[in-house]
Design an enzyme around this catalytic site. Structure first.
Site, PDB file in Angstrom:
ATOM      1  N   LEU A 197       0.814  -1.215   0.000  1.00  0.00           N
ATOM      2  CA  LEU A 197       0.000   0.000   0.000  1.00  0.00           C
ATOM      3  C   LEU A 197       0.851   1.271   0.000  1.00  0.00           C
ATOM      4  O   LEU A 197       0.318   2.376  -0.042  1.00  0.00           O
ATOM      5  CB  LEU A 197      -0.926  -0.002   1.221  1.00  0.00           C
ATOM      6  CG  LEU A 197      -2.054  -1.032   1.153  1.00  0.00           C
ATOM      7  CD1 LEU A 197      -2.625  -1.299   2.529  1.00  0.00           C
ATOM      8  CD2 LEU A 197      -3.144  -0.575   0.199  1.00  0.00           C
ATOM      9  N   LYS A 209      15.672  -5.225   5.595  1.00  0.00           N
ATOM     10  CA  LYS A 209      15.906  -4.080   6.478  1.00  0.00           C
ATOM     11  C   LYS A 209      17.310  -4.072   7.089  1.00  0.00           C
ATOM     12  O   LYS A 209      17.835  -3.016   7.447  1.00  0.00           O
ATOM     13  CB  LYS A 209      14.859  -4.041   7.595  1.00  0.00           C
ATOM     14  CG  LYS A 209      13.464  -3.645   7.120  1.00  0.00           C
ATOM     15  CD  LYS A 209      12.525  -3.483   8.303  1.00  0.00           C
ATOM     16  CE  LYS A 209      11.156  -2.994   7.867  1.00  0.00           C
ATOM     17  NZ  LYS A 209      10.271  -2.717   9.009  1.00  0.00           N
ATOM     18  N   ALA A 222      10.165  -5.324  15.287  1.00  0.00           N
ATOM     19  CA  ALA A 222       9.191  -4.273  15.587  1.00  0.00           C
ATOM     20  C   ALA A 222       9.268  -3.862  17.046  1.00  0.00           C
ATOM     21  O   ALA A 222       9.229  -2.677  17.387  1.00  0.00           O
ATOM     22  CB  ALA A 222       7.784  -4.749  15.238  1.00  0.00           C
TER      23      ALA A 222
END
Length: 279
Positions: A16, A67, A134
């Site tokens: 998105l 990442k 996270a």
């Protein structure tokens, strides 16, 4: 010539991020585009990055599984990204690639937007469920912003202990998931940071919630489905809940600021993204 942004990761075809950043460009009245750059597991990451350097991007995002992989290819690393050990945003400036991590700040921005008093009361007692990437970003950001009463609960204690040691969290207690379940009502804010509850396992919740009330805020960073089983159970218990899709917007907002020096307001985009996610 407008801005050129993009996203590196795999798989990302259903991301998105293009929708979000194209909305930001419109709001900021800036010209630009946001493209996807998939790098499959069987492709040479170094070769693809070399090709990307020729694209003359102004900035790009990085998502799983790259990442950490991206870090050796950067010229500089922001202090926060270095502490977290992962990068999700790169600014391309004067021929240099500078790595940042906007996940933790995006999360905190989204939480304060939903519950403004959280930004004023640094004495909130917080429980983080999970000890992965996270959790690392959220814990570091909360700590940097003055929140000191943060406990960690994880399936394996070693990962949580490593996180506590890394950030020198003196006041942090380590709990098993069962202990967390039993102590849930003691916390003002409970943050679920694992992938449990995503579409493939949406009938599951990392822990049972019980004894909660309106004084408790229960948050889940999973955004598909929007209302996870964990959040649904918490809401049924009377807790206030915080949705993961808002973190997606606010971490993107921060990345956009790094690229353009423009802060766009989210406003109606929360509802619009909700509608996108719910089809």
């Amino acid at each position: 010539m407008g801005y050129r942004f993009g996203l590196i990761g795999y798989p990302i075809k259903h991301s998105l991020s293009p929708w979000i950043h194209e909305k930001f460009l419109q709001k900021a009245e800036l010209q630009g585009e946001y493209n996807l750059y998939e790098i499959k597991a069987n492709e040479s990451f170094a070769k693809k990055i070399d090709e990307l350097k020729k694209e003359n991007l102004n900035g790009f995002n990085i998502t799983v599984p790259y990442k950490k992989t991206i870090i050796p290819y950067l010229d500089e690393l922001d202090k926060k990204a270095a502490a977290i050990g992962a990068v999700n945003t790169v600014v391309c400036e004067n021929g240099k690639w500078i790595g940042y991590n906007t996940d933790g700040d995006g999360y905190l921005r989204s939480l304060i937007k939903a519950y403004p008093l959280v930004g004023q009361d640094k004495n909130n007692k917080i429980l983080i469920l999970g000890a992965g990437g996270a959790a690392r970003g959220i814990l570091y950001t909360l700590s940097c912003n003055g929140y000191q009463q943060i406990d960690l609960a994880n399936r394996t204690e070693n990962a949580a202990r490593e996180l506590k040691t890394l950030y020198e969290m003196q006041n942090t207690n380590l709990l098993s998931l069962q202990e967390a379940e039993n102590a849930m009502s003691d916390y003002d804010i409970i943050i679920q940071t694992t992938s449990v509850g995503m579409k493939s396992t949406d009938g599951h919740a990392i822990v049972k919630v019980n004894g909660l009330s309106e004084k408790n805020i229960v948050s889940d960073i999973v955004y598909q489905p929007v209302t996870t089983n964990f959040l649904r159970n918490a809401k049924n218990e009377g807790a206030r809940i915080h949705y993961g899709h808002t973190m997606l917007l606010y971490q993107a907002q921060y990345a956009f600021e790094l690229w353009t020096d423009v802060r766009v307001e989210i406003n109606e985009m929360e509802q619009e993204l909700l509608e996108q996610l719910e089809g």
